[in-house]
Design a protein around this motif. Structure first.
Motif, PDB file in Angstrom:
ATOM      1  N   GLY A   1     124.701  20.422 -21.493  1.00 54.41           N
ATOM      2  CA  GLY A   1     125.185  21.344 -22.641  1.00 54.41           C
ATOM      3  C   GLY A   1     126.722  21.663 -22.774  1.00 54.41           C
ATOM      4  N   ALA A   2     127.001  21.862 -21.547  1.00 52.94           N
ATOM      5  CA  ALA A   2     128.486  22.448 -21.342  1.00 52.94           C
ATOM      6  C   ALA A   2     129.267  21.209 -21.586  1.00 52.94           C
ATOM      7  CB  ALA A   2     128.739  22.946 -19.745  1.00 52.94           C
ATOM      8  N   ASN A   3     128.928  19.968 -21.167  1.00 54.20           N
ATOM      9  CA  ASN A   3     130.048  18.695 -21.581  1.00 54.20           C
ATOM     10  C   ASN A   3     129.701  18.320 -23.094  1.00 54.20           C
ATOM     11  OD1 ASN A   3     131.140  17.297 -19.153  1.00 54.20           O
ATOM     12  ND2 ASN A   3     129.333  18.482 -18.300  1.00 54.20           N
TER      13      ASN A   3
ATOM     14  N   ALA B   1     136.493  24.245 -19.576  1.00 57.86           N
ATOM     15  CA  ALA B   1     135.362  24.753 -20.102  1.00 57.86           C
ATOM     16  C   ALA B   1     134.791  25.758 -18.777  1.00 57.86           C
ATOM     17  CB  ALA B   1     134.189  23.928 -20.557  1.00 57.86           C
TER      18      ALA B   1
ATOM     19  N   GLN C   1     130.004  20.245 -25.487  1.00 55.21           N
ATOM     20  CA  GLN C   1     130.812  21.162 -26.123  1.00 55.21           C
ATOM     21  C   GLN C   1     132.127  20.596 -26.129  1.00 55.21           C
ATOM     22  OE1 GLN C   1     129.729  24.080 -27.459  1.00 55.21           O
ATOM     23  NE2 GLN C   1     127.605  23.418 -26.787  1.00 55.21           N
ATOM     24  N   LEU C   2     132.582  19.564 -25.413  1.00 53.68           N
ATOM     25  CA  LEU C   2     133.870  18.757 -25.181  1.00 53.68           C
ATOM     26  C   LEU C   2     134.081  17.449 -25.578  1.00 53.68           C
ATOM     27  CD1 LEU C   2     134.383  19.836 -21.416  1.00 53.68           C
ATOM     28  CD2 LEU C   2     135.573  20.909 -23.259  1.00 53.68           C
ATOM     29  N   ASP C   3     135.083  17.102 -26.142  1.00 54.65           N
ATOM     30  CA  ASP C   3     135.351  15.844 -26.382  1.00 54.65           C
ATOM     31  C   ASP C   3     136.666  15.240 -25.669  1.00 54.65           C
ATOM     32  OD1 ASP C   3     135.547  13.133 -27.098  1.00 54.65           O
ATOM     33  OD2 ASP C   3     136.393  13.577 -29.151  1.00 54.65           O
TER      34      ASP C   3
END
Ligand code: ACO
Length: 217
Positions: free
Chosen positions: A106-108, A181, A110-112
């Motif tokens: 989930g945390a990952n 993050a 959020q990132l690209d």
């Protein structure tokens, strides 16, 4: 003595090391009581073996005995891998493992990192583990620095690690990684409780998950 890559005949010794030192001790694993020390764990072992097969990992061997003193298990992550891995979690029987990896994925998601850095692959340190008897001597830092050298040799531009506890965060910072993050465990636990899921609260001093990155020029 640091060795890389980890050869196939060493895989069993690496898994045995993880059973005794990582499966029980890593802060998220501890929070959900995933394993007792020495106990096997099918999903984590499959995750570790798949990463070992990428051929980018390194192992620290104890000079006198040749025992595994620590490992950095490094793998390649490409666009779409995390979304696919998260979708595959639903099929897994172990709910504790699913809760941990839902939080990480989930945390990952959020990132690209690929778009942000114009790359189609990221070098990911997935498991950093040091034998309980040899912690606090800088071994994790040495393993992460060696991992960075491996990433550079293979032409990677982005080195990434999900640092789940304070000690791995300190190690990563010392090696030049920076948090891109952060998820506070109390916040994630409040969201889990609100949606009827069991919360994950690692013991102090581990209060957050940090996705940490180093750009390799
Ligand atoms: N109490 C207080 N501080 C500690 C402790 C402790 N028990 N253990 C380590 N530290 C501190 C050290 O002081 C050092 O920080 P500093 O230089 O700012 O003082 C840092 O944390 C540890 O540095 P190293 O000696 O390089 O790390 P070490 O070889 O001890 O390994 C590791 C650190 C890998 C986190 C080890 O504790 C371990 O295997 N833990 C269990 C598994 C785990 O949590 N792995 C990381 C999860 S994230 C991931 O795998 C990608």
């Amino acid at each position: 003595e640091l060795r890389a890559p980890v050869r196939e005949e060493q895989f069993a010794a690496v898994i045995a090391h993880l059973r005794h030192n990582f499966f029980a001790d890593e802060p998220l694993n501890r929070a959900v009581a995933l394993c007792a020390p020495g106990q096997p764990h099918a999903e984590l072992e499959a995750h570790a073996l798949a990463t070992l097969r990428d051929g980018l990992s390194c192992v620290a061997l104890h000079g006198a005995t040749g025992q595994v003193a620590g490992v950095a298990l490094n793998g390649v992550t490409r666009p779409g891998d995390v979304a696919r891995a998260r979708a595959a979690l639903d099929a897994l029987a172990d709910t504790k493992f699913r809760r941990i990896f839902s939080l990480l994925y989930g945390a990952n998601l959020q990132l690209d990192l690929f778009g942000a850095h114009g790359v189609d692959r990221v070098f990911e340190c997935r498991i950093l583990s040091v034998d309980r008897r040899w912690r606090g001597k800088g071994l994790a830092c040495a393993l992460l620095r060696r991992s960075e050298a491996i990433a550079r040799q293979h032409g990677f531009k982005v080195l990434k690690e999900d640092a789940t506890g304070l000690f791995s965060q300190r190690v990563a910072e010392r090696c030049g990684l920076r948090a891109v993050a952060q998820v506070r465990y109390v916040d994630a636990a409040a969201r889990d409780e609100a949606s009827g899921h069991a919360p994950i609260l690692p013991p102090r001093p581990h209060d957050c998950l940090k996705v940490m990155v180093k750009i390799l020029h």
